[in-house]
Write a protein that holds these residues in place. Structure first.
Motif, PDB file in Angstrom:
ATOM      1  N   GLU A   1       5.606 -19.795  12.942  1.00  0.00           N
ATOM      2  CA  GLU A   1       7.192 -20.297  13.056  1.00  0.00           C
ATOM      3  C   GLU A   1       7.940 -20.863  11.827  1.00  0.00           C
ATOM      4  O   GLU A   1       8.905 -20.384  11.635  1.00  0.00           O
ATOM      5  N   LEU A   2       7.136 -21.267  10.904  1.00  0.00           N
ATOM      6  CA  LEU A   2       7.842 -21.700   9.680  1.00  0.00           C
ATOM      7  C   LEU A   2       7.928 -20.651   9.007  1.00  0.00           C
ATOM      8  O   LEU A   2       9.205 -20.400   8.120  1.00  0.00           O
ATOM      9  N   VAL A   3       7.270 -19.675   8.908  1.00  0.00           N
ATOM     10  CA  VAL A   3       7.354 -18.495   8.182  1.00  0.00           C
ATOM     11  C   VAL A   3       8.504 -17.629   8.766  1.00  0.00           C
ATOM     12  O   VAL A   3       9.585 -17.104   7.803  1.00  0.00           O
ATOM     13  N   ARG A   4       8.814 -17.330  10.059  1.00  0.00           N
ATOM     14  CA  ARG A   4       9.869 -16.793  10.739  1.00  0.00           C
ATOM     15  C   ARG A   4      11.082 -17.569  10.389  1.00  0.00           C
ATOM     16  O   ARG A   4      12.248 -16.810  10.130  1.00  0.00           O
TER      17      ARG A   4
ATOM     18  N   ARG B   1       8.497 -20.827  -2.274  1.00  0.00           N
ATOM     19  CA  ARG B   1       8.651 -21.873  -0.877  1.00  0.00           C
ATOM     20  C   ARG B   1       7.322 -21.733  -0.083  1.00  0.00           C
ATOM     21  O   ARG B   1       7.063 -22.971   0.239  1.00  0.00           O
ATOM     22  N   LEU B   2       6.909 -20.674   0.173  1.00  0.00           N
ATOM     23  CA  LEU B   2       5.985 -20.957   1.208  1.00  0.00           C
ATOM     24  C   LEU B   2       4.480 -21.361   0.623  1.00  0.00           C
ATOM     25  O   LEU B   2       3.710 -21.971   1.167  1.00  0.00           O
ATOM     26  N   ALA B   3       4.413 -21.213  -0.732  1.00  0.00           N
ATOM     27  CA  ALA B   3       3.386 -21.612  -1.459  1.00  0.00           C
ATOM     28  C   ALA B   3       3.479 -23.339  -1.632  1.00  0.00           C
ATOM     29  O   ALA B   3       2.446 -23.842  -1.278  1.00  0.00           O
ATOM     30  N   THR B   4       4.565 -23.544  -1.856  1.00  0.00           N
ATOM     31  CA  THR B   4       4.991 -25.013  -1.748  1.00  0.00           C
ATOM     32  C   THR B   4       4.704 -25.751  -0.325  1.00  0.00           C
ATOM     33  O   THR B   4       4.142 -26.693  -0.056  1.00  0.00           O
ATOM     34  N   ALA B   5       5.063 -24.882   0.854  1.00  0.00           N
ATOM     35  CA  ALA B   5       4.966 -25.343   2.120  1.00  0.00           C
ATOM     36  C   ALA B   5       3.408 -25.751   2.395  1.00  0.00           C
ATOM     37  O   ALA B   5       3.020 -26.471   3.298  1.00  0.00           O
ATOM     38  N   ARG B   6       2.732 -24.949   1.991  1.00  0.00           N
ATOM     39  CA  ARG B   6       1.338 -24.885   2.250  1.00  0.00           C
ATOM     40  C   ARG B   6       0.698 -26.366   1.601  1.00  0.00           C
ATOM     41  O   ARG B   6      -0.098 -27.126   2.379  1.00  0.00           O
ATOM     42  N   VAL B   7       1.149 -26.701   0.515  1.00  0.00           N
ATOM     43  CA  VAL B   7       0.804 -27.875  -0.110  1.00  0.00           C
ATOM     44  C   VAL B   7       1.228 -29.061   0.686  1.00  0.00           C
ATOM     45  O   VAL B   7       0.629 -30.184   0.857  1.00  0.00           O
TER      46      VAL B   7
END
Length: 201
Positions: free
Chosen positions: A138-141, A157-163
């Motif tokens: 859902e976050l990716v969507r 931003r997705l790489a940052t979100a994983r952290v």
């Protein structure tokens, strides 16, 4: 004129810090707080990034240039600041936060993980709330659907979100943003306020 009796002075409020991964909806939840709970003072961050469509200076962010941001840092005028996604700087002006708390208003900071960590060092008594997505998918969507970033920026931003997601355990409580109004009301409850039902229509 005599000073008010101690019991007549407003008691300083507790600061609430809302943080979470990119695209989780922090701005949407804080906007819902601003719209539905006017008694809550919501901090407006300063940023060096350009406005997105529909963003208003002084409402969503204070949009400043690099020289102005440098001066704010030099003057000690920021409660916290960070470089986010390796590009733009964001920070919380210190004095408006201090004034709101001194007046006894419930105060909310909506910031990123780096900023939340800085505030914990300087204001450890604050309440730290982690806003989480219902799922990674859902976050990716939401990030893709927002359409405000190019593919390179999206991957950053997705790489940052994983952290950022891995830091959930550092927070006092977690609120899942599966529905904006519901998440807002849960946040308000954690702030010690009474949630108000959303008006129909």
């Amino acid at each position: 004129m005599p000073d008010p009796a101690p019991g007549d002075r407003p008691r300083p409020s507790r600061l609430t810090v809302l943080a979470g991964p990119t695209a989780v909806g922090k701005g949407t939840v804080s906007a819902d707080v601003r719209a539905r709970y006017p008694q809550v003072w919501v901090s407006v961050s300063a940023t060096t990034r350009p406005p997105r469509p529909g963003e208003v200076d002084g409402v969503h962010y204070r949009f400043v240039d690099d020289a102005t941001f440098d001066q704010m840092i030099a003057d000690g005028g920021l409660l916290e600041w960070a470089v986010v996604h390796g590009r733009y700087r964001y920070g919380t002006p210190r004095e408006p936060v201090r004034k709101a708390l001194a007046k006894g208003r419930p105060a909310l900071l909506e910031i990123d993980l780096q900023g939340a960590r800085q505030v914990r060092r300087t204001m450890p008594d604050a309440l730290f709330v982690f806003l989480a997505p219902p799922s990674w998918e859902e976050l990716v969507r939401r990030l893709v659907g927002r359409g405000t970033e190019d593919p390179e920026e999206r991957e950053r931003r997705l790489a940052t979100a994983r952290v950022e997601l891995a830091a959930e355990s550092e927070f006092d409580v977690t609120v899942v943003n599966d529905d904006v109004h519901r998440a807002t009301d849960e946040l308000i409850s954690h702030m010690g306020l009474q949630p108000v039902p959303v008006a129909p229509g």
